[in-house]
Scaffold this motif. Structure first.
Motif, PDB file in Angstrom:
ATOM      1  N   GLY A 141       0.912  -1.262  -0.117  1.00 19.99           N
ATOM      2  CA  GLY A 141      -0.028   0.015  -0.289  1.00 19.99           C
ATOM      3  C   GLY A 141       0.870   1.246   0.107  1.00 19.99           C
ATOM      4  N   ASN A 170      -0.807   8.938  10.901  1.00 13.60           N
ATOM      5  CA  ASN A 170      -1.061  10.386  10.902  1.00 13.60           C
ATOM      6  C   ASN A 170      -1.901  10.751   9.688  1.00 13.60           C
ATOM      7  N   VAL A 286       7.887 -11.179   3.812  1.00 11.86           N
ATOM      8  CA  VAL A 286       7.822 -11.841   5.219  1.00 11.86           C
ATOM      9  C   VAL A 286       6.357 -11.967   5.547  1.00 11.86           C
ATOM     10  N   VAL A 310       5.910   1.774  17.169  1.00 14.82           N
ATOM     11  CA  VAL A 310       5.572   2.897  18.091  1.00 14.82           C
ATOM     12  C   VAL A 310       4.554   3.999  17.710  1.00 14.82           C
ATOM     13  N   GLY A 365      15.006  -9.136   7.682  1.00 17.10           N
ATOM     14  CA  GLY A 365      14.734  -8.005   6.587  1.00 17.10           C
ATOM     15  C   GLY A 365      15.768  -7.058   6.360  1.00 17.10           C
ATOM     16  N   ALA A 501      14.304   0.878   6.194  1.00 17.77           N
ATOM     17  CA  ALA A 501      13.524   0.305   7.418  1.00 17.77           C
ATOM     18  C   ALA A 501      12.736  -1.118   7.099  1.00 17.77           C
ATOM     19  N   LYS A 533      16.082   3.736  10.555  1.00 19.30           N
ATOM     20  CA  LYS A 533      15.732   3.024   9.540  1.00 19.30           C
ATOM     21  C   LYS A 533      16.983   2.024   8.857  1.00 19.30           C
TER      22      LYS A 533
HETATM   23  N1  COA Z   1       0.357   2.605   3.038  1.00 21.16           N
HETATM   24  C1  COA Z   1       0.687   3.994   2.601  1.00 21.16           C
HETATM   25  N2  COA Z   1       1.843   4.658   3.355  1.00 21.16           N
HETATM   26  C2  COA Z   1       2.631   4.145   3.972  1.00 21.16           C
HETATM   27  C3  COA Z   1       2.519   2.544   4.131  1.00 21.16           C
HETATM   28  C4  COA Z   1       1.164   1.913   3.859  1.00 21.16           C
HETATM   29  N3  COA Z   1       0.880   0.598   3.756  1.00 21.16           N
HETATM   30  N4  COA Z   1       3.402   2.358   4.782  1.00 21.16           N
HETATM   31  C5  COA Z   1       4.168   3.150   5.197  1.00 21.16           C
HETATM   32  N5  COA Z   1       3.705   4.326   4.410  1.00 21.16           N
HETATM   33  C6  COA Z   1       4.377   5.741   4.447  1.00 21.16           C
HETATM   34  C7  COA Z   1       4.357   6.260   6.026  1.00 21.16           C
HETATM   35  O1  COA Z   1       3.207   6.663   6.273  1.00 21.16           O
HETATM   36  C8  COA Z   1       5.377   6.990   5.802  1.00 21.16           C
HETATM   37  O2  COA Z   1       4.955   8.298   5.234  1.00 21.16           O
HETATM   38  P1  COA Z   1       5.413   9.941   5.786  1.00 21.16           P
HETATM   39  O3  COA Z   1       6.690  10.236   4.779  1.00 21.16           O
HETATM   40  O4  COA Z   1       4.309  10.714   5.196  1.00 21.16           O
HETATM   41  O5  COA Z   1       5.620   9.953   7.129  1.00 21.16           O
HETATM   42  C9  COA Z   1       6.226   6.296   4.829  1.00 21.16           C
HETATM   43  O6  COA Z   1       5.463   5.726   4.209  1.00 21.16           O
HETATM   44  C10 COA Z   1       7.560   5.752   5.306  1.00 21.16           C
HETATM   45  O7  COA Z   1       6.872   4.804   6.275  1.00 21.16           O
HETATM   46  P2  COA Z   1       7.817   3.795   7.396  1.00 21.16           P
HETATM   47  O8  COA Z   1       8.829   3.304   6.729  1.00 21.16           O
HETATM   48  O9  COA Z   1       6.850   3.223   8.150  1.00 21.16           O
HETATM   49  O10 COA Z   1       8.457   5.009   8.295  1.00 21.16           O
HETATM   50  P3  COA Z   1       7.934   5.703   9.612  1.00 21.16           P
HETATM   51  O11 COA Z   1       8.879   6.791   9.976  1.00 21.16           O
HETATM   52  O12 COA Z   1       6.446   5.940   9.307  1.00 21.16           O
HETATM   53  O13 COA Z   1       8.105   4.404  10.726  1.00 21.16           O
HETATM   54  C11 COA Z   1       9.221   2.568  11.542  1.00 21.16           C
HETATM   55  C12 COA Z   1       9.306   3.927  11.295  1.00 21.16           C
HETATM   56  C13 COA Z   1      10.474   1.869  12.110  1.00 21.16           C
HETATM   57  C14 COA Z   1       8.396   2.404  12.654  1.00 21.16           C
HETATM   58  C15 COA Z   1       8.544   1.615  10.589  1.00 21.16           C
HETATM   59  O14 COA Z   1       9.381   1.839   9.434  1.00 21.16           O
HETATM   60  C16 COA Z   1       8.385   0.158  10.723  1.00 21.16           C
HETATM   61  O15 COA Z   1       7.491  -0.206  11.465  1.00 21.16           O
HETATM   62  N6  COA Z   1       9.267  -0.599  10.145  1.00 21.16           N
HETATM   63  C17 COA Z   1       9.040  -2.197  10.321  1.00 21.16           C
HETATM   64  C18 COA Z   1       9.149  -2.387   8.865  1.00 21.16           C
HETATM   65  C19 COA Z   1       9.000  -3.929   8.687  1.00 21.16           C
HETATM   66  O16 COA Z   1       8.124  -4.531   9.307  1.00 21.16           O
HETATM   67  N7  COA Z   1       9.238  -4.267   7.518  1.00 21.16           N
HETATM   68  C20 COA Z   1       9.082  -5.579   7.159  1.00 21.16           C
HETATM   69  C21 COA Z   1      10.071  -6.349   6.616  1.00 21.16           C
HETATM   70  S1  COA Z   1      10.694  -7.745   7.412  1.00 21.16           S
END
Ligand code: COA
Ligand code: AMP
Length: 630
Positions: A141, A170, A286, A310, A365, A501, A533
């Motif tokens: 997404g 957000n 994953v 978080v 990952g 990330a 990240k």
């Molecule tokens: N749909 C739309 N937008 C998405 C999304 C989705 N499914 N997932 C992430 N985004 C957006 C976020 O809202 C963010 O947008 P912003 O630039 O407006 O803030 C951007 O993409 C980056 O997202 P994210 O990488 O999630 O960064 P974050 O700063 O919001 O959160 C973490 C940081 C570390 C909490 C987060 O990256 C995280 O949970 N990582 C775990 C990753 C994971 O499980 N990876 C699986 C591989 S094993």
């Protein structure tokens, strides 16, 4: 048996090893053998078996008395809701959607794109496809419309199943405008779209193309499971390569079932009925393997988590859910633990929950840095297991196989090769290096069951990407070393892929977007170290000589373009304008040196550098955005 004995047994007689493992799967027609090798160097697993993925993940459990067991828990802090679905309900929901798809003419081999957030309906959609032999391709997404369009054109789906929106902490992300725009951009025409409406942003349906998820299933007969050949693709999952065109990794049905089922006990040490939680997203591998398929194939309960480590609402979310559902095995990315650790450095939240059900924390990952592992080990007082794998393999190449025996944990290493993976460290000429020496990580062919047999519609790209550099080996794209106890250490990528990330992204794809800007003459994107990240991208732009526009505006525009064309997940927020890029005399951009400058690390002046002064210009530019040192 010890790990060593199991590994050797598989090496000596893979046919026997995997046929034994295959006994845990229900076959419509049992395969006569596990491995079929062909003269052209390619091979298949369980090619003459017939089997159905959905039967093995759902129906057989209902038949075997698990109908009342919870199959899926949906825990959604972003909507403040949770629910549970039993195996019987899951079967009925999946059979109904599959029946509706079949009624619309979908058949074995037809492709379906799934564009959904972390809701149980995403899993229902995946299983409904495999039930009728349709091949799904889930698109994450966080990708922009353009990325969705690229995937539509590559796999040419008859249908798209989408949700009306996703929910980020957000903001609400309406999917329908992205879907519409992707369909407009794509050359391929889809027959119809099924839209799962969520109350947070109800989508207006497009006449003659879109149908509501519930209406679509009204008055249809449930579909039965369609047996397919062992080699039939269960799904296609796109992953980043070195260019803007993603690679469509193909997952073969039978090997996927056999191997994933094997991993649940042998690696994750869970038994049927245990609660298993992988906090990832169905859009990533994953999520495919350990939110959807493996736990269900093995008769576990899986958790579909719609939230963040978080901020939803705080850094206690993981521990609250583990305690609430008595999770036995938990899997996430190191970046998630780093985010938790930053908010809760002393682990005070952890101590407020009863985590006695939890036996281990698994990380994958991206490289798991020693600090993060040690923090988690101390805070949880449990084994923290780093394991290494890729979209291409679908499950761990190297791990600490807790269900066989817990090997000593060496922090910084994802431990040892799993059965079927003959991992070697090679130098540039393809010869094995000594223990402890850095090299390219390659795996001797054949790879074990369930790993990619090919790329979708891209035979030659498959060979060029993976099989050509080291004939007889699969090239992982990772570099690292092996110690004298056979433990692997994964240190870096050998290509232009970065890991943000826990998400694999192509700097080449970002460069393609930057170059398309009319004022950009040349550019480079590198991945620099980020404390949370792991890596984040930074762009360097050389502007056209005749550009008199404010560079600040150009930077803003390219940042915006990457978000629009690749998606927010690329986390591309930083770019600087420079006069020139550092290059070798033959014109190759010295990206590794730029990374070292940005990370404030020592580096050796490359002997082939064209003009060393450019490195000072790069250093100055990086300082303006807070990277590097004087
Ligand atoms: N749909 C739309 N937008 C998405 C999304 C989705 N499914 N997932 C992430 N985004 C957006 C976020 O809202 C963010 O947008 P912003 O630039 O407006 O803030 C951007 O993409 C980056 O997202 P994210 O990488 O999630 O960064 P974050 O700063 O919001 O959160 C973490 C940081 C570390 C909490 C987060 O990256 C995280 O949970 N990582 C775990 C990753 C994971 O499980 N990876 C699986 C591989 S094993
Ligand atoms: P993906 O295909 O998105 O799962 O990304 C796979 C890549 O992520 C691998 O090739 C590695 O570069 C990196 N990776 C995954 N797991 C690990 C790990 N445990 N240690 C180091 N790198 C990892």
């Amino acid at each position: 048996m010890t790990y060593r004995e199991v590994y050797e047994a598989c090496k000596i007689n893979p046919q026997h090893f995997w046929m034994q493992a295959a006994q845990a799967i229900d076959w419509d027609q049992k395969p006569s053998r596990a491995l079929h090798q062909y003269e052209n160097g390619l091979y298949d697993w369980f090619a003459d078996g017939r089997v159905n993925t959905c039967w093995n993940a759902v129906d057989r459990h209902v038949m075997n008395g698990r109908g009342g067991q919870t199959a899926i828990i949906h825990e959604s802090p972003v909507t403040n809701s949770s629910c549970a679905i039993t195996y019987r309900e899951l079967r009925d929901n999946v059979a109904s959607l599959a029946g509706a798809l079949a009624k619309q003419g979908l058949q074995k081999g037809d492709r379906v794109i799934i564009y959904m957030p972390m809701v149980p309906e995403a899993i229902v959609a995946m299983l409904a496809c495999t039930r009728i032999g349709a091949i799904h391709s889930v698109v994450f997404g966080g990708f922009a419309a353009n990325e969705l369009a690229v995937r539509i054109d590559d796999c040419q789906p008859k249908a798209i199943i989408a949700a009306s929106c996703g929910i980020e902490p957000n903001r609400i992300v309406p999917y329908k405008p992205l879907l519409d725009s992707a369909i407009d951009i794509a050359k391929h025409t889809v027959d119809f779209c099924v839209i799962f409406q969520r109350e947070h942003a109800v989508a207006e349906l497009t006449e003659n193309r879109d149908v509501d998820w519930n209406d679509f299933q009204h008055n249809v007969s449930p579909a039965n499971c369609v047996p397919v050949e062992g080699t039939h693709p269960a799904y296609i999952l796109y992953t980043s390569g070195t260019t803007g065109a993603p690679k469509g990794v193909v997952r073969p049905t039978a090997g996927h079932l056999v191997a994933l089922n094997w991993t649940m006990k042998n690696i994750y040490n869970v038994d049927p009925g245990d609660i298993f939680w992988a906090a990832s997203d169905v859009g990533w591998v994953v999520g495919h393997s350990y939110i959807c398929y493996a736990p269900l194939i093995h008769g576990n309960t899986t958790i579909v988590f719609e939230g963040k480590p978080v901020g939803t609402p705080d850094a206690s979310t993981f521990w609250r859910i583990i305690a609430k559902y008595k999770v036995a095995s938990f899997f996430t990315a190191p970046t998630a633990i780093r985010a938790v650790k930053r908010e809760d450095p002393t682990g005070k939240f952890i101590r407020t929950f009863d985590l006695s059900s939890l036996r281990a924390l698994f990380l994958a990952g991206e490289r798991a840095d020693p600090d993060t592992i040690e923090w988690a080990q101390n805070a949880l007082n449990l084994p923290v297991i780093d394991h290494w794998w890729q979209t291409e393999t679908g499950y761990a190449i190297a791990a600490n196989p807790l269900g066989i025996e817990q090997l000593p944990i060496k922090i910084g290493s994802p431990s040892v090769a799993m059965p079927g993976y003959d991992v070697r460290i090679l130098n540039e000429s393809g010869y094995e290096v000594n223990r402890g020496e850095l090299g390219a990580i390659a795996i001797k062919m054949p790879l074990p069951p369930g790993t990619l047999p090919n790329l979708w519609n891209a035979d030659q790209r498959y060979r060029d990407s993976y099989l050509t550099t080291f004939p007889g080996y699969y090239e992982t794209g990772d570099a690292g070393y092996m110690d004298s106890d056979d433990y692997l250490y994964i240190m870096a990528r050998t290509d232009d892929v970065i890991n943000v990330a826990g998400h694999r992204l192509s700097t080449g794809a970002m460069e393609e977007v930057l170059t398309a800007h009319p004022d950009v003459a040349e550019c480079a994107v590198i991945g620099v170290t980020d404390p949370i990240k792991g890596q984040i991208p930074i762009g360097f732009l050389c502007l056209n000589a005749r550009t008199y526009r404010n560079p600040k505006n150009i930077v803003e525009e390219v940042v915006n373009s990457v978000r629009q064309q690749i998606g927010p997940i690329a986390a591309f927020k930083l770019a600087v304008v420079v006069e020139r890029l550092p290059k070798t005399r033959s014109g190759k951009i010295l990206r590794n040196t730029m990374v070292k400058i940005a990370d404030g690390q020592e580096f050796k002046m490359p002997a082939t550098i064209d003009d060393p002064n450019i490195l000072n210009e790069i250093r100055e530019a990086l300082l303006t955005i807070g990277y590097g040192t004087q």
